[in-house]
Scaffold this motif. Structure first.
Motif, PDB file in Angstrom:
ATOM      1  N   UNK A  82       0.838  -1.212   0.000  1.00  0.00           N
ATOM      2  CA  UNK A  82       0.000   0.000   0.000  1.00  0.00           C
ATOM      3  C   UNK A  82       0.868   1.255   0.000  1.00  0.00           C
ATOM      4  N   UNK A  83       1.954   1.245   0.765  1.00  0.00           N
ATOM      5  CA  UNK A  83       2.859   2.393   0.791  1.00  0.00           C
ATOM      6  C   UNK A  83       3.481   2.624  -0.585  1.00  0.00           C
ATOM      7  N   UNK A  84       3.959   1.565  -1.212  1.00  0.00           N
ATOM      8  CA  UNK A  84       4.571   1.693  -2.537  1.00  0.00           C
ATOM      9  C   UNK A  84       3.551   2.223  -3.549  1.00  0.00           C
ATOM     10  N   UNK A  85       2.351   1.711  -3.497  1.00  0.00           N
ATOM     11  CA  UNK A  85       1.318   2.154  -4.446  1.00  0.00           C
ATOM     12  C   UNK A  85       0.930   3.607  -4.188  1.00  0.00           C
ATOM     13  N   UNK A  86       0.854   4.001  -2.930  1.00  0.00           N
ATOM     14  CA  UNK A  86       0.528   5.395  -2.594  1.00  0.00           C
ATOM     15  C   UNK A  86       1.619   6.335  -3.092  1.00  0.00           C
ATOM     16  N   UNK A  87       2.872   5.983  -2.853  1.00  0.00           N
ATOM     17  CA  UNK A  87       3.971   6.812  -3.322  1.00  0.00           C
ATOM     18  C   UNK A  87       3.988   6.892  -4.852  1.00  0.00           C
ATOM     19  N   UNK A  88       3.712   5.779  -5.504  1.00  0.00           N
ATOM     20  CA  UNK A  88       3.658   5.787  -6.971  1.00  0.00           C
ATOM     21  C   UNK A  88       2.499   6.659  -7.456  1.00  0.00           C
ATOM     22  N   UNK A  89       1.375   6.620  -6.748  1.00  0.00           N
ATOM     23  CA  UNK A  89       0.213   7.413  -7.149  1.00  0.00           C
ATOM     24  C   UNK A  89       0.480   8.914  -7.043  1.00  0.00           C
ATOM     25  N   UNK A  90       1.350   9.318  -6.147  1.00  0.00           N
ATOM     26  CA  UNK A  90       1.690  10.735  -6.021  1.00  0.00           C
ATOM     27  C   UNK A  90       2.305  11.285  -7.306  1.00  0.00           C
ATOM     28  N   UNK A  91       2.871  10.412  -8.131  1.00  0.00           N
ATOM     29  CA  UNK A  91       3.412  10.841  -9.418  1.00  0.00           C
ATOM     30  C   UNK A  91       2.322  11.452 -10.287  1.00  0.00           C
ATOM     31  N   UNK A  92       1.113  10.939 -10.175  1.00  0.00           N
ATOM     32  CA  UNK A  92      -0.015  11.460 -10.959  1.00  0.00           C
ATOM     33  C   UNK A  92      -0.283  12.923 -10.584  1.00  0.00           C
ATOM     34  N   UNK A  93      -0.020  13.289  -9.345  1.00  0.00           N
ATOM     35  CA  UNK A  93      -0.213  14.666  -8.921  1.00  0.00           C
ATOM     36  C   UNK A  93       0.657  15.652  -9.679  1.00  0.00           C
ATOM     37  N   UNK A 126      13.197  10.898  -4.568  1.00  0.00           N
ATOM     38  CA  UNK A 126      12.579   9.569  -4.686  1.00  0.00           C
ATOM     39  C   UNK A 126      12.981   8.874  -5.970  1.00  0.00           C
ATOM     40  N   UNK A 127      12.994   9.629  -7.060  1.00  0.00           N
ATOM     41  CA  UNK A 127      13.398   9.070  -8.344  1.00  0.00           C
ATOM     42  C   UNK A 127      14.842   8.587  -8.307  1.00  0.00           C
ATOM     43  N   UNK A 128      15.715   9.395  -7.723  1.00  0.00           N
ATOM     44  CA  UNK A 128      17.129   9.019  -7.641  1.00  0.00           C
ATOM     45  C   UNK A 128      17.309   7.754  -6.791  1.00  0.00           C
ATOM     46  N   UNK A 129      16.620   7.691  -5.671  1.00  0.00           N
ATOM     47  CA  UNK A 129      16.721   6.518  -4.795  1.00  0.00           C
ATOM     48  C   UNK A 129      16.179   5.274  -5.491  1.00  0.00           C
ATOM     49  N   UNK A 130      15.013   5.411  -6.122  1.00  0.00           N
ATOM     50  CA  UNK A 130      14.416   4.268  -6.824  1.00  0.00           C
ATOM     51  C   UNK A 130      15.308   3.784  -7.963  1.00  0.00           C
ATOM     52  N   UNK A 166       9.016  -4.757 -13.520  1.00  0.00           N
ATOM     53  CA  UNK A 166       8.496  -3.406 -13.785  1.00  0.00           C
ATOM     54  C   UNK A 166       9.015  -2.337 -12.822  1.00  0.00           C
ATOM     55  N   UNK A 167       9.444  -2.733 -11.634  1.00  0.00           N
ATOM     56  CA  UNK A 167       9.973  -1.750 -10.675  1.00  0.00           C
ATOM     57  C   UNK A 167      11.216  -1.039 -11.204  1.00  0.00           C
ATOM     58  N   UNK A 168      11.910  -1.650 -12.157  1.00  0.00           N
ATOM     59  CA  UNK A 168      13.099  -1.026 -12.731  1.00  0.00           C
ATOM     60  C   UNK A 168      12.720   0.286 -13.422  1.00  0.00           C
ATOM     61  N   UNK A 169      11.530   0.351 -13.987  1.00  0.00           N
ATOM     62  CA  UNK A 169      11.097   1.556 -14.709  1.00  0.00           C
ATOM     63  C   UNK A 169      10.538   2.636 -13.785  1.00  0.00           C
ATOM     64  N   UNK A 170      10.229   2.315 -12.539  1.00  0.00           N
ATOM     65  CA  UNK A 170       9.573   3.264 -11.639  1.00  0.00           C
ATOM     66  C   UNK A 170      10.392   4.542 -11.458  1.00  0.00           C
ATOM     67  N   UNK A 171      11.649   4.441 -11.087  1.00  0.00           N
ATOM     68  CA  UNK A 171      12.496   5.615 -10.864  1.00  0.00           C
ATOM     69  C   UNK A 171      12.656   6.488 -12.097  1.00  0.00           C
ATOM     70  N   UNK A 172      13.028   5.918 -13.256  1.00  0.00           N
ATOM     71  CA  UNK A 172      13.154   6.741 -14.454  1.00  0.00           C
ATOM     72  C   UNK A 172      11.834   7.399 -14.879  1.00  0.00           C
TER      73      UNK A 172
END
Length: 189
Positions: A82-93, A126-130, A166-172
């Protein structure tokens, strides 16, 4: 007359000035949505593992799942997903109006303008860390994990790999969306 009274009571705070930030290009909106979807497969796999679904783990890894099932292991797996999905959803903002003006229903900050750097700095970090974690897992960690006798092997290992790739693409993806957000919001200064 009743409608007018209701309208005035609902608008307690004045609306911020008109937003002069141009909209995000369509491909950036798609990148933001893709960032959200990158976390879903691994989250589902993690939840299945946490709930005790046999995912091919053996030895210590299976013992951990068995010891924690259905207790804290399941809670941890669901909470992490849930935390990972919430953080990913913030990208939509970063491509939506609520990334520039907070929704009115949020307590204390609702209806206020978001300072661009308040979104850009955490998203860039976050992007750099991911991206670093993805590269580290691809270059060394993933190979070590897959060579472990406790890791899933065969078809189960393939399923786990397909869920985590697919997590490899998250940061970029977050980096690209963040760069566009910075370009659009900081250019008017």
């Amino acid at each position: 007359m009743i409608d007018t009274a209701i309208d005035t009571k609902q608008s307690v705070r004045p609306a911020p000035a008109a937003d002069d930030v141009p909209p995000a290009p369509r491909w950036i909106e798609r990148a933001a949505k893709a960032a959200v979807w990158t976390t879903v497969p691994s989250g589902l796999w993690r939840i299945a593992f946490g709930l005790g679904v046999p995912v091919g783990a053996s030895g210590e890894m299976a013992k951990f799942a068995g010891d924690q099932h259905p207790g804290w292991g399941a809670v941890y797996a669901v909470a992490l997903s849930a935390l990972a999905e919430t953080l990913a959803f913030l990208t939509v903002g970063l491509v939506r109006p609520w990334g520039r003006i907070t929704p009115r229903w949020l307590p204390l900050i609702g209806g206020r303008r978001v300072r661009p750097l308040a979104a850009i700095v955490p998203a860039a970090l976050g992007s750099a860390i991911l991206t670093y974690l993805s590269l580290a897992s691809v270059c060394g960690g993933w190979a070590n994990a897959m060579s472990s006798p406790d890791s899933p092997h065969g078809f189960a290992g393939l399923v786990m790999t397909v869920c985590y790739i697919p997590l490899i693409a998250w940061g970029p993806l977050v980096a690209v969306v963040t760069a566009d957000y910075a370009r659009r919001t900081l250019r008017r200064r």
